[in-house]
Write a protein that holds these residues in place. Structure first.
Motif, PDB file in Angstrom:
ATOM      1  N   THR A   1       0.806  -1.229   0.000  1.00 40.05           N
ATOM      2  CA  THR A   1       0.000   0.000   0.000  1.00 40.05           C
ATOM      3  C   THR A   1       0.836   1.275   0.000  1.00 40.05           C
ATOM      4  O   THR A   1       0.283   2.359  -0.189  1.00 40.05           O
ATOM      5  CB  THR A   1      -0.924   0.033   1.232  1.00 40.05           C
ATOM      6  OG1 THR A   1      -0.133  -0.059   2.438  1.00 40.05           O
ATOM      7  CG2 THR A   1      -1.899  -1.131   1.201  1.00 40.05           C
ATOM      8  N   ILE A   2       2.152   1.168   0.190  1.00 37.10           N
ATOM      9  CA  ILE A   2       2.955   2.397   0.261  1.00 37.10           C
ATOM     10  C   ILE A   2       2.880   3.218  -1.027  1.00 37.10           C
ATOM     11  O   ILE A   2       2.891   4.455  -0.961  1.00 37.10           O
ATOM     12  CB  ILE A   2       4.422   2.078   0.648  1.00 37.10           C
ATOM     13  CG1 ILE A   2       5.143   3.362   1.060  1.00 37.10           C
ATOM     14  CG2 ILE A   2       5.152   1.339  -0.449  1.00 37.10           C
ATOM     15  CD1 ILE A   2       6.509   3.124   1.670  1.00 37.10           C
ATOM     16  N   PRO A   3       2.745   2.610  -2.235  1.00 35.71           N
ATOM     17  CA  PRO A   3       2.577   3.449  -3.436  1.00 35.71           C
ATOM     18  C   PRO A   3       1.330   4.328  -3.364  1.00 35.71           C
ATOM     19  O   PRO A   3       1.331   5.455  -3.877  1.00 35.71           O
ATOM     20  CB  PRO A   3       2.483   2.434  -4.580  1.00 35.71           C
ATOM     21  CG  PRO A   3       3.192   1.228  -4.067  1.00 35.71           C
ATOM     22  CD  PRO A   3       2.872   1.191  -2.608  1.00 35.71           C
ATOM     23  N   TYR A   4       0.262   3.825  -2.737  1.00 33.30           N
ATOM     24  CA  TYR A   4      -0.964   4.626  -2.615  1.00 33.30           C
ATOM     25  C   TYR A   4      -0.715   5.851  -1.743  1.00 33.30           C
ATOM     26  O   TYR A   4      -1.079   6.974  -2.106  1.00 33.30           O
ATOM     27  CB  TYR A   4      -2.077   3.756  -2.025  1.00 33.30           C
ATOM     28  CG  TYR A   4      -3.348   4.524  -1.710  1.00 33.30           C
ATOM     29  CD1 TYR A   4      -4.234   4.879  -2.710  1.00 33.30           C
ATOM     30  CD2 TYR A   4      -3.652   4.906  -0.407  1.00 33.30           C
ATOM     31  CE1 TYR A   4      -5.388   5.584  -2.432  1.00 33.30           C
ATOM     32  CE2 TYR A   4      -4.804   5.611  -0.114  1.00 33.30           C
ATOM     33  CZ  TYR A   4      -5.674   5.944  -1.130  1.00 33.30           C
ATOM     34  OH  TYR A   4      -6.812   6.652  -0.843  1.00 33.30           O
ATOM     35  N   PHE A   5      -0.079   5.660  -0.581  1.00 35.17           N
ATOM     36  CA  PHE A   5       0.143   6.780   0.328  1.00 35.17           C
ATOM     37  C   PHE A   5       1.207   7.749  -0.195  1.00 35.17           C
ATOM     38  O   PHE A   5       1.205   8.925   0.174  1.00 35.17           O
ATOM     39  CB  PHE A   5       0.524   6.259   1.711  1.00 35.17           C
ATOM     40  CG  PHE A   5      -0.603   5.551   2.415  1.00 35.17           C
ATOM     41  CD1 PHE A   5      -1.707   6.250   2.861  1.00 35.17           C
ATOM     42  CD2 PHE A   5      -0.576   4.185   2.603  1.00 35.17           C
ATOM     43  CE1 PHE A   5      -2.762   5.600   3.492  1.00 35.17           C
ATOM     44  CE2 PHE A   5      -1.625   3.522   3.231  1.00 35.17           C
ATOM     45  CZ  PHE A   5      -2.719   4.239   3.665  1.00 35.17           C
ATOM     46  N   LEU A   6       2.114   7.272  -1.057  1.00 37.23           N
ATOM     47  CA  LEU A   6       3.115   8.151  -1.649  1.00 37.23           C
ATOM     48  C   LEU A   6       2.580   8.886  -2.875  1.00 37.23           C
ATOM     49  O   LEU A   6       3.297   9.666  -3.488  1.00 37.23           O
ATOM     50  CB  LEU A   6       4.360   7.354  -2.036  1.00 37.23           C
ATOM     51  CG  LEU A   6       5.174   6.744  -0.885  1.00 37.23           C
ATOM     52  CD1 LEU A   6       6.397   6.022  -1.423  1.00 37.23           C
ATOM     53  CD2 LEU A   6       5.592   7.805   0.130  1.00 37.23           C
ATOM     54  N   GLY A   7       1.316   8.617  -3.241  1.00 35.42           N
ATOM     55  CA  GLY A   7       0.702   9.335  -4.353  1.00 35.42           C
ATOM     56  C   GLY A   7       1.045   8.781  -5.717  1.00 35.42           C
ATOM     57  O   GLY A   7       0.788   9.425  -6.732  1.00 35.42           O
TER      58      GLY A   7
END
Length: 645
Positions: A186-192
């Motif tokens: 999910t880190i790509p989602y939170f990094l935009g």
């Protein structure tokens, strides 16, 4: 304020008891005191009210408090999340969620409003925070790899005691095997790098690709069934031809419907047909068999060569990818400033060397793209060869079945001594085949053209290349923020003056200034360095979240920045109790960083849990919201609260 902060945390005991912790919005808040007073349970309480499956609140809290609630605020908006506390075991499924304006925490746990189950509560919190990638609430409740939920934000909110000076764990919960895959996914989602629309498109794409795979698998099974139908039909027709019931065999490539029609004709005519045997049938089948065996040998040779080519390409791709990843660090060498990347002097030789490095990077990039372009064609060709081999094997089995049938008919004719009796037996077999076996193989075909077209459209919408570029841009932003912040924090060699390189894998390394060596976390050493790195990274991520308006609350809860300077445990500590003057200076520098960086970031709130009480710093003293010392006897849960039944 445009980000969510915490205004209050309340613990509820029996007899309408309530213990409330109040915090300033958009500022640093400090709670100091002795070990064993429940300071670290603040992180556990916030995490529990974010829908954690587990309840990690300590025994004393569980034994004396029956519920906990967190009051979040974002400007004039309020979000109150409450939850019952179990005396033992995992967290309770019942939660309380209420959103609105001008809300207040109830005086007793009985006043908590909005009762619901944990799954729905998490969905409501996600909606409030803005973690929404689907309009369908049923879909949003499903646990799916790559879909961000409220349970994926704690790594960005908490600098817990087991992480803040860790040489191995970069983010909260990343050391837990069950949580690490979700954090990485999910880190790509939170990094935009992906937005709500592309997350939804990626999910639908995965579902449609799974559906297409299922259809193709079923189609392959049907094809195998159809091949068996062809094989058995041709075997029966061959037997019928041998005893004069069929003038000429149909082509092996004829549709199954044609074969079944011809079998039905034989069954309809019965045994009265004229003898029309073809004495050359066996010779023709033998010649076909030899031809197919030769073709199979040729195809197997081609398949072996193609498999080796694909293996070589994969190895080359891996090598190029690894080299490219290493050379990414050259991005930090400032090749465009006209100075030598080795000695940093301004000269023509240095410029030539920089140009050669850029040229090497360009070559590696082109080679990686070339491999990416060739691999799909190699894979497609390999699949075509496999399909041809399978087809030839099917035809070989058909021929062998026909030959076996001819042999069997010959043997049976010699035994029975009557052509009419054998015709009757063959017609009987055909009748039974048409009435039973053939019906089992009659299946309808599925048109996948629209499904394939939809999948291609979604692939264009997801756009993995653009995703990678956005992800790299976010990584560069965090790296730049963290590098700048690291200069404001006390460090030791090799961290002093180093550049931070952050990767969304997630991982972090340093490029030290003297030799430009790339150092992994485990190689850096010193609790003071690890403290500085974790602080710089946490504040950098929060700065990125503020910049891109990510759905992450503007909150950092930090558990003890004085860990490198004080022994574990004990009562509240004063600055003068540090043995080294350098440690006192470092502690003051860290405190200054916290206040200055919090002030620089809009909507960021810091809750600092500490042993240290720095009375020499007026701003620190003003930020203290509680001093839970042995002398005061004050704790998170008052000692006079009765034990729960």
């Amino acid at each position: 304020m445009n980000r969510w902060n915490i205004q209050e945390i309340a613990f509820y005991g029996i007899g309408d008891r309530r213990r409330t912790l109040k915090f300033d919005i958009g500022k640093v808040n400090v709670i100091t005191g002795a070990s064993g007073t429940g300071k670290s349970a603040i992180i556990d309480a916030i995490d529990y009210c974010l829908g954690s499956k587990e309840c990690k609140l300590p025994f004393f809290v569980r034994n004396h408090a029956e519920a906990v609630a967190v009051h979040w605020v974002q400007g004039s908006r309020d979000l109150i999340v409450g939850r019952k506390i179990p005396k033992a075991g995992s967290g309770t499924s019942q939660m309380y969620v209420r959103t609105g304006r001008h809300l207040k925490l109830p005086a007793a746990s009985a006043g908590l409003e909005g009762p619901t189950n944990r799954d729905v509560a998490r969905a409501l919190i996600e909606k409030a925070f803005g973690i929404q990638d689907a309009e369908d609430p049923v879909i949003s409740l499903k646990s799916e790899k790559g879909r961000a939920t409220v349970r994926d934000i704690p790594p960005y909110l908490f600098l817990s005691g087991d992480v803040i000076v860790s040489r191995e764990t970069l983010l909260h919960d990343l050391n837990r095997p069950k949580k690490a895959p979700d954090i990485k996914a999910t880190i790509p989602y939170f990094l935009g790098a992906v937005d709500q629309a592309s997350v939804l498109a990626a999910r639908v794409l995965r579902q449609l690709e799974a559906a297409l795979t299922k259809i193709e698998r079923e189609a392959a099974a049907k094809a195998r069934s159809q091949s068996l139908l062809t094989e058995r039909s041709m075997a029966l027709l061959t037997q019928a031809q041998e005893i004069g019931l069929v003038v000429e065999l149909p082509s092996p490539s004829a549709p199954d419907a044609v074969l079944l029609d011809q079998l039905a004709g034989v069954a309809g005519r019965g045994v009265a047909s004229t003898d029309m045997r073809d004495s050359e049938a066996r010779a023709v089948l033998e010649e076909d068999r030899r031809t197919i065996v030769s073709e199979l040998q040729t195809l197997r040779g081609k398949r072996q060569m193609l498999r080796q080519t694909i293996r070589d390409a994969a190895g080359y791709e891996t090598a190029v990818s690894a080299q490219s990843h290493k050379l990414r660090l050259v991005d930090h060498m400032k090749l465009d400033d006209g100075r030598c990347p080795v000695c940093e002097s301004q000269n023509d030789v240095g410029q030539a060397m920089a140009e050669k490095i850029r040229s090497s990077l360009s070559i590696i990039t082109r080679e990686a793209l070339a491999v990416d372009g060739i691999r799909p064609h190699l894979n497609d060709h390999f699949e075509e060869i496999e399909s041809l081999i399978a087809s030839k094997y099917n035809r070989l089995r058909e021929i062998e079945a026909q030959l076996s049938g001819l042999v069997r008919v010959g043997e049976e004719l010699g035994t029975l001594g009557s052509i009419l009796q054998e015709r009757a037996r063959v017609v009987g077999r055909i009748d039974q085949f048409l009435e039973t076996t053939a019906k089992d193989f009659q299946v309808a075909s599925t048109d996948t053209a629209m499904l394939v077209s939809r999948i291609e459209d979604l692939k264009e919408q997801v756009d993995p290349q653009a995703r990678r570029e956005r992800l790299r841009d976010a990584e560069n932003m965090v790296s730049a923020f963290a590098t700048e912040m690291l200069t404001d924090l006390p460090t030791e060699v090799p961290a002093t003056g180093s550049r931070v390189v952050f990767s969304s894998t997630p991982s972090l390394s340093l490029v030290e200034p003297s030799r430009r060596a790339v150092l992994a976390m485990a190689e850096i050493g010193s609790d003071q360095n690890y403290l500085a790195i974790h602080l710089a990274l946490s504040f950098s991520l929060q700065k990125l979240f503020e910049t891109i308006k990510a759905p992450v609350p503007g909150l950092l809860v930090i558990d003890q920045i004085s860990r490198p300077y004080y022994p574990k445990g004990g009562d509240e500590k004063r600055l003068q109790e540090m043995e080294k003057d350098d440690d006192q200076v470092a502690m003051k520098q860290i405190v200054r960083f916290l206040f200055d960086e919090t002030a620089r970031q809009t909507g960021l709130q810091v809750i600092l849990i500490e042993h240290a009480y720095i009375e020499e710093d007026p701003e620190y003293v003003a930020a203290v919201k509680g001093r839970w010392t042995k002398a005061s006897g004050e704790k998170l849960i008052p000692s006079d609260w009765p034990v729960r039944n």
